[in-house]
Design a protein around this motif. Sequence first.
Motif, PDB file in Angstrom:
ATOM      1  N   SER A  40       1.786   6.776  -6.640  1.00 26.31           N
ATOM      2  CA  SER A  40       0.668   7.650  -6.994  1.00 26.31           C
ATOM      3  C   SER A  40       1.014   9.110  -6.747  1.00 26.31           C
TER       4      SER A  40
ATOM      5  N   ARG B  49       2.416   1.775  -3.447  1.00 30.79           N
ATOM      6  CA  ARG B  49       1.427   2.308  -4.390  1.00 30.79           C
ATOM      7  C   ARG B  49       1.127   3.766  -4.108  1.00 30.79           C
ATOM      8  N   GLN B  50       1.032   4.125  -2.836  1.00 32.74           N
ATOM      9  CA  GLN B  50       0.782   5.518  -2.477  1.00 32.74           C
ATOM     10  C   GLN B  50       1.945   6.410  -2.919  1.00 32.74           C
ATOM     11  N   LYS B  51       3.164   5.905  -2.734  1.00 33.54           N
ATOM     12  CA  LYS B  51       4.351   6.666  -3.140  1.00 33.54           C
ATOM     13  C   LYS B  51       4.372   6.864  -4.647  1.00 33.54           C
TER      14      LYS B  51
ATOM     15  N   ARG C 226       0.833  -1.201   0.000  1.00 26.74           N
ATOM     16  CA  ARG C 226       0.000   0.000   0.000  1.00 26.74           C
ATOM     17  C   ARG C 226       0.874   1.260   0.000  1.00 26.74           C
ATOM     18  N   LYS C 227       1.939   1.250   0.798  1.00 25.32           N
ATOM     19  CA  LYS C 227       2.832   2.400   0.855  1.00 25.32           C
ATOM     20  C   LYS C 227       3.546   2.623  -0.473  1.00 25.32           C
TER      21      LYS C 227
END
Length: 198
Positions: free
Chosen positions: A13, A9-11, A6-7
């Motif tokens: 994004s 993907r957030q980074k 998740r981290k």
Amino acid sequence: MSSTHRKIRQKESLRGGILQAARKIAISEGWQSVTIRKIADEIDYTPPIVYEHFANKEAVFYELAIEGFNILRSLLEAQTHEDPSQRLVNYAMAHWQFANEHTELYKLMYGIETIPSLALERPQELLAIGELIKSTIKSLAPSLQEKEVKELFFQWMCIVNGFVTMALIMQDKNKEQDEWEPEHFLERANRRFIKSLQ
């Protein structure tokens, strides 16, 4: 999905959002107006968050330029005409197509508004574009020496990029004139260049 994924993907994004914000600002205000603070405001973060992903705005510009060269390279690689004369003309027209569809990237890549801080060693994406064009010039005149091919490649790039730059500058002034057909001017200039090789 794990917290690690998740981290990541957030980074990714957020990084993509930073690049998109820079392009948005450039489209509306020009590359000279792009700053880290404006990018941060656009994505609703603080400047230190942007600096976590990019060392400075030049690093943002560099990555966007690479993105542009990748798009242009794909357009050129799609030109597979067997006749090298037509292929070289198609390469020029692909530059024109790219400049019209991605004007802000074209201006960044070729220093029309600002010069991207490209690495001392040219990026592979740019070198690959050069090799496509040089190999086509060599096909047109097989007896040319490597030094001559490089010189002709430079001349061709001057014709194409010089033309596209001037056409972009003049576009708004001439868009209402029926006779303004820059793609035809570019095609004729390329055919004259090709004729000089024969």
